[in-house]
Scaffold this motif. Structure first.
Motif, short mmCIF file in Angstrom:
data_model
loop_
_atom_site.label_atom_id
_atom_site.label_comp_id
_atom_site.label_asym_id
_atom_site.label_seq_id
_atom_site.Cartn_x
_atom_site.Cartn_y
_atom_site.Cartn_z
N PRO A 149 0.81 -1.23 0.00
CA PRO A 149 0.00 0.00 0.00
C PRO A 149 0.84 1.28 0.00
O PRO A 149 0.41 2.30 -0.54
CB PRO A 149 -0.82 -0.12 1.30
CG PRO A 149 -0.85 -1.58 1.60
CD PRO A 149 0.48 -2.10 1.15
N VAL A 150 2.03 1.22 0.60
CA VAL A 150 2.91 2.39 0.60
C VAL A 150 3.47 2.64 -0.80
O VAL A 150 3.55 3.78 -1.26
CB VAL A 150 4.04 2.21 1.63
CG1 VAL A 150 5.04 3.36 1.55
CG2 VAL A 150 3.46 2.12 3.03
N ALA A 173 0.64 4.14 -2.76
CA ALA A 173 0.39 5.53 -2.38
C ALA A 173 1.49 6.45 -2.92
O ALA A 173 1.21 7.57 -3.37
CB ALA A 173 0.31 5.65 -0.86
N TYR A 175 3.38 4.30 7.96
CA TYR A 175 3.62 5.37 7.00
C TYR A 175 2.45 6.35 6.97
O TYR A 175 1.34 6.02 6.53
CB TYR A 175 3.85 4.79 5.60
CG TYR A 175 5.20 4.11 5.47
CD1 TYR A 175 6.29 4.81 4.98
CD2 TYR A 175 5.37 2.79 5.87
CE1 TYR A 175 7.54 4.20 4.87
CE2 TYR A 175 6.61 2.17 5.78
CZ TYR A 175 7.69 2.89 5.28
OH TYR A 175 8.92 2.29 5.18
N GLU A 206 0.43 7.38 3.62
CA GLU A 206 -0.74 6.67 3.09
C GLU A 206 -2.01 7.50 3.23
O GLU A 206 -3.00 7.25 2.53
CB GLU A 206 -0.92 5.34 3.80
CG GLU A 206 0.12 4.29 3.47
CD GLU A 206 -0.23 2.95 4.08
OE1 GLU A 206 -1.13 2.28 3.52
OE2 GLU A 206 0.38 2.57 5.10
N ASP A 207 -2.02 8.48 4.13
CA ASP A 207 -3.20 9.30 4.37
C ASP A 207 -3.18 10.61 3.59
O ASP A 207 -3.89 11.56 3.93
CB ASP A 207 -3.33 9.60 5.86
CG ASP A 207 -3.67 8.36 6.67
OD1 ASP A 207 -4.25 7.42 6.11
OD2 ASP A 207 -3.31 8.32 7.87
#
Length: 461
Positions: A36-37, A40, A265, A268-269
């Motif tokens: 996911p990082v 992103a 991390y 990710e947001d």
């Protein structure tokens, strides 16, 4: 004779925060990044490139281009200029200007990390002929550092956090891509401290230097890594020292930067912007758009309106609408203009920040019928915001938006993100064809398969 200056005590008793950060960053490679990082990081890079590509005719860009072109030819691309390459610090400055110019770039917490880190990292990666995997790792660690530094700050005295934290992220990314060892990376971060700066005065006065501050930080991050590579030493306690970042700029806890670094991390947001304007306007713009769509109202229906925002939002976007000197910046940093544009035109997008749109004689009477009220009880940076419309036929319409559009709490639909990418890559004087835009998007989505970043933009040429 001046009295000696007393050191400011660090908010943290730990004296090795910068060293621990360098050590931790050195353990993060592409293979250590969670999927996911990686996703992103590529998504934010795509967003940064797209909004930069669309900014070729934005105010101030010609001056930045002229300055970059004065320098020697090199290996780093000037985004949107086929085949034009300069040495990395000049390219980072120009590309950083582009990335910030439309105020359409991503937000991570309270900072625009990638518009500083990506121009520096891509420029050095092209020069050093690094791979896509190496670039992803450098972007992830650089962005994460900038975001964490800002998140650890407890005050906001008027420094531009994007610049004062972004330079450290850019320096870390550039140092990785230059292949610096831990000691020289440590020096590079100290050199970054000696160059850090940035002020919100440009925001409140709506001056073009607002869009250059990220460019200064990107350029100086490259220079910090270059100087460290040449043997220049810098302060070792850049973050936690008695005259380090947290002591001199904003109070906070340097140790917080290390909590979960390399395992959790914050990047990710990251928020992808829905509107090309300061993020402090977005909740109000969304509220106005909801009222227009729900009730079918427009400018002709407006008797008067009120926009309710927080004190921080008011500081950046609540001032008088004065578009004379810099119309585009005025349009991006005035919430009354943004709401007026939605009432007049039904939406707020790239066409609404052109000088012609901002100076449209039809907009001023609508702006004048809108007022701003600051709710001193609210502490949010980007939300909430209320828009209240009183119509000529006696209705009182109200809508509140609680979360920043595009944030993790209110994410944009995938089709809207893709439309933004294609729409930005095909906009402005450097516009790509839709086919080339789609090819570039696909190439960056498969960035880990690129062997040489110097070939990254071949499809766009």
């Amino acid at each position: 004779m001046n009295a000696p200056v007393k050191p400011i005590r660090s908010a943290s008793p730990r004296t090795d925060v910068t060293a621990a950060l360098v050590e931790g960053a050195g353990r993060i490679g592409y293979d250590q990044l969670p999927a996911p990082v990686v996703a992103a990081t590529k998504r934010v890079l795509l967003d940064t490139l797209a909004v930069a590509w669309a900014a070729g005719d934005a105010a101030g860009v010609n001056a930045a281009r002229a300055l970059a072109l004065r320098g020697a030819a090199g290996h780093a691309s000037l985004w949107g200029h086929s085949g034009t390459r300069r040495e990395p610090s000049a390219a980072a400055f120009f590309n950083g200007t582009l990335a910030a110019a439309l105020d359409f770039d991503s937000l991570a917490g309270q900072v625009h990390a990638d518009i500083v880190v990506a121009p520096a990292a891509l420029a050095v990666a092209e020069q050093q002929r690094r791979s896509g995997r190496e670039l992803i790792a450098a972007l992830a660690t650089g962005n994460e550092l900038a975001i964490r530094l800002a998140a650890a700050m407890r005050t906001n005295r008027g420094f531009f956090h994007t610049s004062i934290t972004g330079i450290f992220g850019a320096t870390l990314a550039a140092s990785r891509l230059r292949g610096l060892d831990a000691s020289r990376t440590h020096d590079a971060l100290g050199i970054a401290l000696c160059q850090a700066g940035g002020t919100q005065q440009s925001h409140v006065e709506q001056r073009l230097t607002k869009r250059l501050q990220s460019a200064f930080a990107a350029r100086d991050g490259v220079i910090a890594a270059d100087l460290a590579a040449l043997g220049i030493t810098g302060p070792r306690a850049a973050l936690e020292g008695p005259f380090g970042l947290f002591a001199l700029f904003e109070t906070g806890d340097p140790e917080q930067v290390l909590e979960g670094f390399g395992t959790r991390y914050l990047l990710e947001d990251t928020t992808l912007k829905r509107f090309p304007a300061c993020g402090c306007s977005h909740a109000a713009l969304q509220a106005a758009g909801e009222l227009v769509a729900r009730h079918g109202i427009g400018a002709d229906d407006l008797e008067r309106g009120e926009i309710v925002i927080t004190p921080y939002m008011d500081r950046l976007v609540g001032g008088a609408f004065a578009p004379g000197a810099n119309p585009q910046v005025a349009g991006q940093f005035n919430v009354r203009y943004g709401v007026a544009a939605i009432l007049l035109r039904g939406s707020f997008g790239l066409p609404d920040i052109t000088p012609e749109a901002v100076l449209d004689p039809a907009i001023r009477p609508i702006v004048n019928r809108l007022s701003v009220r600051v709710d001193e009880t609210r502490t949010g940076t980007f939300a909430p915001a209320d828009v209240i419309i009183e119509t000529r036929d006696g209705r009182r319409l109200h809508h509140r938006v609680e979360n920043l559009p595009g944030s993790p709490q209110a994410p944009l639909p995938e089709e809207e993100i893709y439309a933004k990418l294609v729409g930005s890559f095909t906009h402005g004087p450097s516009a790509l064809t839709e086919a080339r835009a789609e090819a570039l998007i696909q190439r960056i989505e498969r960035l880990e398969g690129v062997d040489d970043i110097a070939t990254l933009f071949d499809q766009a040429r």
